[in-house]
Design an enzyme around this catalytic site. Structure first.
Site, PDB file in Angstrom:
ATOM      1  N   TRP A  17       0.834  -1.202   0.000  1.00  0.00           N
ATOM      2  CA  TRP A  17       0.000   0.000   0.000  1.00  0.00           C
ATOM      3  C   TRP A  17       0.872   1.256   0.000  1.00  0.00           C
ATOM      4  O   TRP A  17       0.541   2.275  -0.584  1.00  0.00           O
ATOM      5  CB  TRP A  17      -0.906  -0.006   1.228  1.00  0.00           C
ATOM      6  CG  TRP A  17      -1.807   1.189   1.371  1.00  0.00           C
ATOM      7  CD1 TRP A  17      -3.073   1.320   0.895  1.00  0.00           C
ATOM      8  CD2 TRP A  17      -1.526   2.423   2.053  1.00  0.00           C
ATOM      9  NE1 TRP A  17      -3.600   2.536   1.226  1.00  0.00           N
ATOM     10  CE2 TRP A  17      -2.671   3.247   1.937  1.00  0.00           C
ATOM     11  CE3 TRP A  17      -0.412   2.912   2.751  1.00  0.00           C
ATOM     12  CZ2 TRP A  17      -2.738   4.522   2.488  1.00  0.00           C
ATOM     13  CZ3 TRP A  17      -0.475   4.187   3.292  1.00  0.00           C
ATOM     14  CH2 TRP A  17      -1.629   4.979   3.167  1.00  0.00           C
ATOM     15  N   HIS A  18       2.029   1.136   0.658  1.00  0.00           N
ATOM     16  CA  HIS A  18       2.903   2.299   0.779  1.00  0.00           C
ATOM     17  C   HIS A  18       3.634   2.639  -0.508  1.00  0.00           C
ATOM     18  O   HIS A  18       4.042   3.779  -0.697  1.00  0.00           O
ATOM     19  CB  HIS A  18       3.923   2.091   1.902  1.00  0.00           C
ATOM     20  CG  HIS A  18       3.354   2.312   3.263  1.00  0.00           C
ATOM     21  ND1 HIS A  18       2.608   1.378   3.921  1.00  0.00           N
ATOM     22  CD2 HIS A  18       3.395   3.398   4.078  1.00  0.00           C
ATOM     23  CE1 HIS A  18       2.226   1.862   5.095  1.00  0.00           C
ATOM     24  NE2 HIS A  18       2.679   3.097   5.220  1.00  0.00           N
ATOM     25  N   GLY A  19       3.814   1.672  -1.369  1.00  0.00           N
ATOM     26  CA  GLY A  19       4.522   2.005  -2.605  1.00  0.00           C
ATOM     27  C   GLY A  19       4.690   0.825  -3.521  1.00  0.00           C
ATOM     28  O   GLY A  19       4.754  -0.315  -3.068  1.00  0.00           O
TER      29      GLY A  19
END
Lengths: 467, 367
Positions: free
Chosen positions: A316-318
């Site tokens: 989700w972060h990258g």
């Protein structure tokens, strides 16, 4: 548009506040919606359409789920809303990641789409999903007004950087909210404190990273300075932005959930994730972990569930492997803590828990901050002298002295100590009276300082808004 | 009730500042140029569909708001005060202050740049300067005199000179480090003061095996103020502006100065330039690729070719006393090939490569 910009502070916000407060209650959501659309449009002109389309999708799916509640169609429509939301997020955020890896694995030469990531898509997608899922589960009431629903999705205080506000949290406040002077003042105060954390502290700490990237003659101490600097920067940056979001929400009569609770005083990774980006970890807990069975399954399935959640959290972060590694890293530690480590930590003096936590989180953020896995490992090697570099040099000492004070301020500021101290001081009635006058002056001064920093500094956007 | 009243007032105060800021910023007339920062300020961005669609318009708008914020210099000072006094930082964006003087951190030594400049000097010497008397000299930046003892990062000057020595074989080195000190430079500018350069001129004559000497008493001293040096606007805290000093005598007044870039004759000193973005342009028009000074009072035919940066502009009016003609060549604005098309290098004449340590460390600025 960023909160920490002159455009927002001295043009957008004053106009919105004036118009909002003079508008009768019936029209307030409309004002917020228009303001939010303008806010988003300034930062992302083309993708404003995507956000409106996502809102429309969530709204229509919600109406249909409500209409077919209790039948198999409700589940089908729910799945449709998840596919639409995750599909849109996946397309814009992860398409090129998959294309690159397919090319790598299968030696193909598929072209990259090179799509710009729409700002805040990870946040508003999860918010819309929280609505449709909770509606399906019977935890939320359908929102029949598109105006209200779109206001919820696009609400500018939390649109681009969270916290992830679930629909159920502000369901009632969308149609009925009271704005009191207490809230207005506390909201303003929270906003200014968050702004100060971001602009004065986080932006100064960001210079360490910039300095590190242009320094050829790195040393072990410089690697530690870089790692500690980033660990503090990301906290003040992100928690500062959450404070601003919560403060602004309060100004408009909304109660957003807390997103940070002094995570660096934790004594285990388990505790850390109850205090860091709380809205995200609880989202994954309620919408992924628990539906998978949580910890009420066999040990193997429980391990599987943890790893899935943390793989997704990292992802989700990258759209890079180092983010996935970061997520899996924490997943493994959480498993080990549950099985073994927590029992050991409980028997040791508290200081060991603090050191253990800070060390693991620091390594985690070194992985997080890298451009790729290779760089992550190089940076970790650098921390432990594995790169044939000297321990320290003149340049490192200069920068250590230059940033020592701001690091010390940030370390203290990341604990509850300052606020506890202030609370104790103002317990005295007489001091309270003086504080009622002094506090606004301090906040005004902070506003001036922030303005000075913005004018003086260069563009330095919030780290998380590309998620 | 009192608590509510105080909160009401507090909110009005905070909100009032934002609203007042907005109103003042909108209504106050806009400046076009910032003299303290030596640059043109942003204009209101053009409203174009494409620029709005790709977000550039709003980025430019933010730059415009930043550039034209009311009391901009005052707010920049607040940031500097926080950095220096609360965060205990020693420099602001690489600029620091010692005893009223402003300095810039130049670090680290870029060995590749030094070698590249050395090679350029050798190439030019071989290609165009055969049969001429070749010299080179290095002007220390003023940080040389203060940085190490005050704990600031600085260049490895000895290493720089060693690299130059190892790589330049066709030109003879003239040391001027030994005749300079920190007081020979302006407080707020990178450059040296012309009234302190008599000793430098004499050192150069000496290094060229020339017995000619000049004395300060032969010149009339003039001062122009205020001179806002290059660092004045970069260090937002109140620094005292300098007085720009220039020296005249019969030679400088009768000298013929020809600017090849504008194809026109001009003066040695243009006093009006003190009010421009670069006050140092008072000397010989400032940054120009090729300019010549002719001394009609000179009783010999000797010429001097100076490959230089901006420091050369204030030294040449002192050196012209000795020469019939001085060519000032700035390779930051024209290549050596282009220069060679415009002038003749005469055999037997003298050439001086004169660069500051800043340029040597950033020699990619030369074409």
């Amino acid at each position: 548009m960023l909160f920490s910009s002159i455009s927002f502070l001295y043009y957008f916000l004053p106009v919105v506040l004036i118009v909002y407060f003079i508008t009768p209650n019936k029209g307030k959501n409309f004002v917020l919606l228009i303001a939010s659309l303008i806010f988003y449009f300034v930062g992302e002109p083309i993708y404003s359409i995507l956000m409106i389309a996502s809102s429309l999708s969530g709204y229509i799916h919600g109406l249909l789920i409500n209409k077919y509640q209790g039948t198999k169609w409700a589940k089908i429509i729910l799945v449709s809303s998840i596919i639409f939301g995750i599909g849109t997020l996946g397309f814009f955020k992860y398409a090129d990641f998959f294309v690159e890896n397919i090319n790598l694995l299968l030696k193909t030469d598929l072209g990259l789409l090179k799509l710009a990531l729409p700002i805040g898509i990870s946040f508003y997608t999860f918010q819309i999903l929280s609505y449709t899922i909770d509606l399906y589960r019977g935890k939320a009431q359908v929102q029949k007004s598109f105006l209200n629903f779109a206001t919820y999705v696009s609400l500018f205080p939390q649109l681009i950087a969270g916290p992830i506000v679930r629909y159920t949290t502000i369901e009632e406040q969308l149609s009925k909210r009271k704005v009191t002077w207490e809230n207005i003042y506390s909201g303003s105060k929270r906003f200014i404190i968050g702004l100060s954390k971001k602009v004065i502290i986080a932006n100064t700490l960001a210079e360490i990273g910039e300095m590190f990237s242009v320094t050829d003659d790195k040393t072990v101490v410089l690697y530690w300075l870089f790692a500690i600097g980033f660990m503090l920067q990301i906290y003040f940056d992100f928690s500062g932005y959450s404070d601003m979001a919560i403060g602004l929400g309060r100004l408009f009569g909304f109660d957003f959930p807390e997103n940070f609770n002094y995570p660096y005083i934790s004594r285990s990774i388990t505790e850390f994730w109850r205090r860091w980006h709380i809205s995200l970890s609880t989202w994954f807990r309620d919408y992924v972990y628990i539906p998978l069975g949580g910890n009420k399954v066999s040990n193997w399935k429980w391990v599987r569930n943890i790893l899935i959640v943390w793989l997704l959290t990292g992802f989700w972060h990258g759209a890079e492997w180092n983010f996935i590694l970061w997520g899996v890293y924490f997943g493994i530690i959480l498993i080990l803590e549950k099985l073994v480590i927590n029992k050991i930590l409980m028997r040791l003096p508290k200081i060991f828990g603090h050191i253990y936590l800070l060390f693991l989180v620091l390594i985690g953020f070194v992985i997080f901050n890298a451009n790729n896995i290779k760089e992550a490992f190089i940076n970790i090697q650098g921390l432990f002298g594995g790169l044939e570099i000297s321990f320290v040099n003149v340049e490192t000492l200069y920068y250590l002295k230059k940033y020592l004070v701001v690091i010390a301020i940030a370390l203290i500021g990341s604990t509850p100590f300052p606020s506890q101290m202030i609370k104790k001081i103002v317990e005295n009635q007489r001091v309270q009276k003086v504080f009622r006058v002094v506090e606004p002056l301090i906040l005004t001064s902070l506003l001036f300082v922030v303005t000075g920093c913005l004018i003086s500094g260069s563009f330095n956007p919030f780290l998380y808004f590309r998620f | 009730m009192k608590k509510m009243t105080s909160k009401f007032i507090a909110f009005l105060m905070l909100c009032g500042i934002l609203i007042l800021g907005m109103v003042v910023n909108i209504t106050l007339p806009k400046q076009e140029f910032s003299y303290s920062e030596r640059r043109k300020l942003s204009e209101f961005p053009q409203v174009k569909i494409q620029k709005i669609a790709n977000g550039d318009f709003f980025d430019d708008l933010e730059d415009y708001f930043l550039d034209h914020f009311v009391y901009r210099d005052f707010f920049r000072r607040i940031d500097s005060l926080i950095r220096l006094n609360i965060f205990n930082q020693k420099d602001i964006n690489g600029i620091y202050s010692i005893n009223g003087g402003l300095y810039k951190i130049e670090y680290p030594l870029n060995e590749e740049s030094v070698i590249a400049l050395s090679q350029k000097i050798e190439d030019i010497s071989q290609k165009y300067l055969k049969g001429m008397q070749l010299y080179y000299s290095v002007i220390p930046d003023k940080s040389y005199f203060v940085s190490e003892e005050n704990g600031y990062l600085c260049l490895d000057y000895q290493e720089m000179l060693s690299i130059l020595d190892e790589n330049i074989s066709l030109s003879e080195y003239i040391d001027i480090f030994s005749c300079l000190n920190v007081d020979d430079y302006y407080l707020t500018d990178i450059h040296w003061r012309q009234d302190k350069l008599v000793k430098v001129a004499n050192q150069i004559f000496d290094g060229m095996n020339d017995s000619y000497r000049i004395i300060l008493e032969d010149y009339e001293i003039h001062k122009l103020s205020p001179f806002y040096g290059a660092y004045y606007g970069q260090f937002p805290l109140k620094a005292r502006p300098d007085e720009l000093v220039y020296l005249t005598n019969e030679t400088t007044e009768k000298a013929l100065v020809y600017n090849y870039y504008t194809s026109s004759y001009t003066k040695v000193y243009d006093e009006e330039k003190i009010d421009s973005a670069d006050g140092y342009s008072v000397y010989l028009e400032g940054p120009v690729p090729l300019i010549t000074i002719e001394n009609p009072l000179c009783d010999n035919d000797d010429e001097l070719y100076i490959f230089r940066d901006s420091f050369g502009s204030s030294l040449a009016p002192l050196l012209i006393e000795r020469y019939k003609k001085i060519y000032l060549i700035d390779l930051r604005y024209a290549s050596e090939d282009l220069i060679a098309e415009n002038i003749d290098y005469k055999e037997g004449q003298r050439v001086l490569f004169l660069y500051s340590t800043t340029i040597i460390n950033n020699s990619s600025t030369l074409l």
